[in-house]
Design a protein around this motif. Structure first.
Motif, mmCIF file in Angstrom:
data_model
loop_
_atom_site.group_PDB
_atom_site.id
_atom_site.type_symbol
_atom_site.label_atom_id
_atom_site.label_comp_id
_atom_site.label_asym_id
_atom_site.label_seq_id
_atom_site.Cartn_x
_atom_site.Cartn_y
_atom_site.Cartn_z
ATOM 1 N N TYR A 107 37.319 7.861 -25.463
ATOM 2 C CA TYR A 107 36.231 6.885 -25.591
ATOM 3 C C TYR A 107 35.700 6.848 -27.024
ATOM 4 C CZ TYR A 107 32.013 4.246 -24.553
ATOM 5 O OH TYR A 107 31.023 3.282 -24.541
ATOM 6 N N SER A 112 37.879 1.239 -24.567
ATOM 7 C CA SER A 112 36.865 0.742 -23.649
ATOM 8 C C SER A 112 36.876 1.595 -22.386
ATOM 9 C CB SER A 112 37.140 -0.721 -23.281
ATOM 10 O OG SER A 112 38.335 -0.823 -22.525
ATOM 11 N N ARG A 142 31.205 -6.280 -24.929
ATOM 12 C CA ARG A 142 31.926 -7.071 -25.928
ATOM 13 C C ARG A 142 32.442 -8.342 -25.271
ATOM 14 N NH1 ARG A 142 37.345 -6.704 -24.943
ATOM 15 N NH2 ARG A 142 38.045 -4.923 -23.706
ATOM 16 N N THR A 193 32.584 -2.233 -21.554
ATOM 17 C CA THR A 193 32.536 -1.051 -22.404
ATOM 18 C C THR A 193 33.551 -0.067 -21.914
ATOM 19 O OG1 THR A 193 30.795 -0.123 -21.007
ATOM 20 C CG2 THR A 193 30.114 -1.396 -22.940
#
Length: 207
Positions: A121, A126, A156, A207
């Motif tokens: 991560y 993601s 995002r 994420t």
């Protein structure tokens, strides 16, 4: 009432089945009944496998080692065509000492596995990508990252052009969402934004 499969979904069903998915998995992915999935696959010229001849990618020795390392039954079952309960039976019959599923704080992940998740991560992966690469679920990745006090990155914008491309190829909204690490409902909002009654898309939780 179920919505009939679009012509493109018939091709998707056949492709999934040809790659080894079971009829049940194809039906679940396309949100139709098993008979409907079977009819779509046969209609594309793909022969249905005889009962008992469903492909399995389950390796008992690998599963035993991973279970000992802290993997959950659900994680071991992912992508094998087996249920978590079936994996439990196979491991138990192989002499593996099973963890008490009722234990509130039963250890699920080893320190090494947690570190691997956090490292991936931190490297920029993601939540969905880390879960896919380490064969776990997004919820586990999120929990481990938060437990490690790593700052969680904000959402995002996903590749909307890719969404349109996959939709034009006949993919369902849910299948596109699974591919891109988001929800099918979000894909629908993106591709139908501007149409009467459709809500403008919001940032995806990717994420």
């Amino acid at each position: 009432m179920r919505t009939p499969l679009a012509p493109g979904d018939h091709k998707v069903a056949a492709a999934l089945y040809a790659r080894g998915a079971t009829l049940a998995l194809v039906a679940r992915q396309l949100r139709v009944s098993i008979p409907e999935a079977r009819a779509a696959i046969v209609g594309q010229g793909v022969q249905i496998r005889p009962p008992g001849n469903q492909p399995r990618t389950f390796n008992l020795e690998v599963a035993k080692a991973r279970y000992a390392a802290g993997w959950t039954l659900r994680e071991l079952a992912a992508g094998t065509g087996l249920s978590a309960s079936r994996v439990h039976i196979l491991l138990r019959d192989a002499g593996v000492k099973m963890r008490d599923q009722r234990a509130k704080r039963a250890p699920r992940l080893t320190v090494a596995r947690r570190e691997a998740i956090v490292t991936a991560y931190k490297a920029g992966g993601s939540t969905a990508a880390v879960a896919r690469d380490l064969q776990t679920c997004s919820a586990t990745v999120s929990r481990v990252v938060k437990d490690a006090r790593v700052q969680v990155r904000g959402g995002r914008r996903l590749d909307w052009a890719r969404m349109r491309e996959l939709r034009d190829l006949g993919w369902t909204y849910s299948a596109i969402g699974a591919e891109l690490g988001t929800r099918g409902s979000y894909v629908w909002r993106v591709l139908n934004a501007g149409q009467e009654g459709a809500q403008a898309p919001v940032m995806a939780d990717a994420t």
